[in-house]
Design a protein around this motif. Structure first.
Motif, short mmCIF file in Angstrom:
data_model
loop_
_atom_site.label_atom_id
_atom_site.label_comp_id
_atom_site.label_asym_id
_atom_site.label_seq_id
_atom_site.Cartn_x
_atom_site.Cartn_y
_atom_site.Cartn_z
N ALA A 1 41.61 44.83 33.03
CA ALA A 1 42.56 44.78 32.16
C ALA A 1 43.94 45.01 32.62
O ALA A 1 45.16 44.67 32.42
CB ALA A 1 42.26 45.70 30.90
N GLY A 2 44.07 46.17 33.70
CA GLY A 2 45.13 46.66 34.57
C GLY A 2 45.76 45.65 35.05
O GLY A 2 45.14 44.64 35.88
N ARG A 3 47.08 45.91 35.78
CA ARG A 3 47.54 45.16 36.68
C ARG A 3 47.05 45.06 38.12
O ARG A 3 46.80 43.95 38.78
CB ARG A 3 49.15 45.87 36.88
CG ARG A 3 50.02 45.25 38.18
CD ARG A 3 51.30 46.09 38.35
NE ARG A 3 52.04 45.31 39.46
CZ ARG A 3 52.52 44.18 39.19
NH1 ARG A 3 52.83 43.50 38.02
NH2 ARG A 3 53.12 43.52 40.04
N ASP A 4 46.33 46.33 38.48
CA ASP A 4 45.52 46.27 39.79
C ASP A 4 44.34 45.24 39.57
O ASP A 4 44.07 44.61 40.72
CB ASP A 4 45.23 47.56 40.19
CG ASP A 4 46.16 48.56 40.56
OD1 ASP A 4 47.41 48.17 40.67
OD2 ASP A 4 46.02 49.90 40.50
N GLY A 5 43.75 45.37 38.61
CA GLY A 5 42.67 44.16 38.37
C GLY A 5 42.96 42.83 38.53
O GLY A 5 42.42 41.98 38.93
N LYS A 6 44.14 42.53 37.86
CA LYS A 6 44.76 41.38 37.97
C LYS A 6 45.18 40.82 39.24
O LYS A 6 44.84 39.77 39.82
CB LYS A 6 46.12 40.94 37.12
CG LYS A 6 46.07 41.06 35.58
CD LYS A 6 46.95 41.10 34.66
CE LYS A 6 46.80 40.98 33.22
NZ LYS A 6 46.13 42.16 32.61
N LEU A 7 45.74 41.86 40.06
CA LEU A 7 45.96 41.51 41.50
C LEU A 7 44.89 41.29 42.58
O LEU A 7 44.63 40.43 43.22
CB LEU A 7 46.76 42.76 42.04
CG LEU A 7 48.33 42.98 41.67
CD1 LEU A 7 48.85 44.07 42.26
CD2 LEU A 7 49.30 41.66 42.13
N MET A 8 43.77 42.18 42.12
CA MET A 8 42.29 42.00 42.83
C MET A 8 41.62 40.59 42.44
O MET A 8 41.10 39.99 43.43
CB MET A 8 41.42 43.14 42.54
CG MET A 8 41.84 44.60 43.12
SD MET A 8 42.11 44.23 45.01
CE MET A 8 43.84 43.86 45.27
N ASN B 1 38.37 53.76 50.18
CA ASN B 1 39.49 53.32 49.20
C ASN B 1 39.74 52.06 49.15
O ASN B 1 40.00 51.49 50.28
CB ASN B 1 40.55 54.41 49.12
CG ASN B 1 40.12 55.83 48.77
OD1 ASN B 1 39.37 56.05 47.86
ND2 ASN B 1 40.39 56.75 49.76
N ALA B 2 40.06 51.29 47.94
CA ALA B 2 40.58 50.17 47.70
C ALA B 2 41.37 50.08 46.44
O ALA B 2 41.18 50.69 45.62
CB ALA B 2 39.59 49.19 47.65
N PRO B 3 42.15 49.09 46.38
CA PRO B 3 43.00 48.91 45.12
C PRO B 3 41.67 48.78 43.62
O PRO B 3 40.69 48.32 43.98
CB PRO B 3 43.65 47.64 45.00
CG PRO B 3 43.98 47.39 46.60
CD PRO B 3 42.61 48.02 47.15
N ARG B 4 41.97 49.55 42.70
CA ARG B 4 41.02 49.56 41.63
C ARG B 4 40.86 47.93 41.20
O ARG B 4 41.79 47.29 41.16
CB ARG B 4 41.65 50.18 40.44
CG ARG B 4 40.80 50.20 39.15
CD ARG B 4 41.04 51.09 38.16
NE ARG B 4 40.07 50.94 36.81
CZ ARG B 4 40.45 51.52 35.78
NH1 ARG B 4 41.40 52.14 35.51
NH2 ARG B 4 39.35 51.35 34.84
#
Length: 285
Positions: free
Chosen positions: A241-248, A208-211
Motif C-alpha cells: 500500500a505504501g510508496r516503498d511497496g510501490k517502488l519495490m 536491511n532493504a526497502p520495505r
C-alpha cells in the motif's frame, strides 16, 4: 585450497563436478553426506548428513562479498519468532587458484518439502495456517534490528541500485527515493519456503532493504499464477500500500521487463500492466 571446480568465468554448480568439494566438507564437519539427497543449484549444493542435519555449500566470487561478510545464515540465527532451520556450524575456505570463497553451513532439517521452483506455474496448496505463519514470520523479521544490508542476487541493495533498476525500464524524473528500510530475507521465492509446514530458509542474503522487497519479490515469482499473485498482494497488503511497496513492485518488475529479461517470460504481461498502473500513481501522487 583449490578444488575441482574450474576457475575463471561463470560457474554453474548444477553441471560442474563437485565431488572433491563434498569430500572436503565431510572431512571438515566430521560428517557424511547422503549422495541420494544432493540438491544442486547454480551457485550452491546441499545434502543431508548422517546426523540428521542439512549442509548447504555455496561458492561466491570474492568481489561479491562485502564488508559485512557473507555469514547471513549464521547471523539469522539471532532473529527470533521467524520459522527457520536452526544453525549448527560452518566451514569457510578460500580457493587458492581462483578469486572465490566457499562456505558450508550446517543447519537443522526442514520440517517439510520446499514448495517448488523459485517461479511457479501452478498454484500450491497452502492452508490458512500456512499463510498466518508466513505473515507472522515476515512481520517479526521486519521488526528485528540489524546492521546488515540485504544482497539480493548477491548485489548490495542501495538507493542507487533501486533508482538505476527502475529507470532502466521507466526513464525520466520519477521520484524513486526510499523512505523506510527494514530487515528482509532478500531471496523470498517459492523454492526457499516449505509446506504444509511453513519454514523460510537460505538466509545468506538477508539484511536491511526497502520495505516491501520480500513481498514484491514473492508477488513477481507468482505472476504466472494470477490467483496466487493476488493472494500474495492481499496477505501483504500493508507492504504494497505504501510508496516503498510501490517502488519495490517496480524494482521487481524491472527484473522481468528489463533488457536482460527473457522475452518469453509469461510474467511479462501482468508485470507490465501493474507497473504502468504504479508509475501513474507515483507520478500523480
Amino acid at each position: 585450497m583449490s578444488l575441482s571446480v574450474p576457475t575463471g568465468g561463470a560457474v554453474d554448480l548444477r553441471v560442474e563436478p563437485v565431488d572433491e568439494v563434498l569430500a572436503f566438507v565431510e572431512r571438515s564437519l566430521q560428517t557424511c553426506l547422503d549422495p541420494n539427497t544432493v540438491v544442486r543449484k547454480r551457485r550452491s549444493v546441499g545434502a543431508r548428513t548422517d546426523r540428521d542435519t542439512w549442509v548447504r555449500i555455496e561458492r561466491r566470487q570474492i568481489g561479491k562479498i562485502g564488508d559485512q561478510g557473507w555469514n547471513g545464515t549464521e547471523q539469522a540465527a539471532r532473529v527470533t519468532d521467524v520459522a527457520q532451520p536452526s544453525w549448527r556450524g560452518c566451514v569457510v575456505w578460500h580457493d587458492a587458484e581462483d578469486s572465490v570463497m566457499w562456505r558450508a553451513d550446517e543447519t537443522g532439517l526442514l520440517p517439510a518439502e520446499p514448495i517448488g521452483t523459485a517461479v511457479l506455474s501452478e498454484a500450491p496448496e497452502l492452508s490458512d495456517d500456512w499463510w498466518w505463519r508466513f505473515n507472522a514470520s515476515l512481520d517479526a523479521l521486519a521488526a528485528h534490528g540489524t546492521n546488515r544490508v540485504a544482497t539480493p542476487d548477491t548485489e548490495t541493495i542501495t538507493q542507487s541500485l533501486v533508482t538505476r533498476s527502475i529507470r532502466s525500464v521507466w526513464p525520466g524524473d520519477l521520484d524513486t527515493t526510499v523512505e523506510q528500510w527494514v530487515p528482509a530475507h532478500a531471496d523470498l521465492n517459492w523454492a526457499n519456503m516449505t509446506a504444509p509446514v511453513f519454514c523460510l530458509f537460505d538466509w545468506e542474503d538477508w539484511g536491511n532493504a526497502p520495505r516491501g522487497l520480500d513481498s514484491a519479490s514473492l508477488w513477481a515469482c507468482s505472476l504466472a499464477v494470477p490467483a496466487l499473485a493476488d493472494r500474495v498482494r492481499r496477505e501483504r497488503r500493508a507492504d504494497f500500500a505504501g510508496r516503498d511497496g510501490k517502488l519495490m513492485t517496480l524494482f521487481a518488475c524491472s527484473k522481468i521487463l528489463g533488457p536482460d529479461a527473457h522475452p518469453q517470460d509469461p510474467r511479462r504481461g501482468p508485470a507490465r500492466r501493474m507497473a504502468e498502473e504504479i508509475v501513474q500513481e507515483l507520478r500523480v501522487g
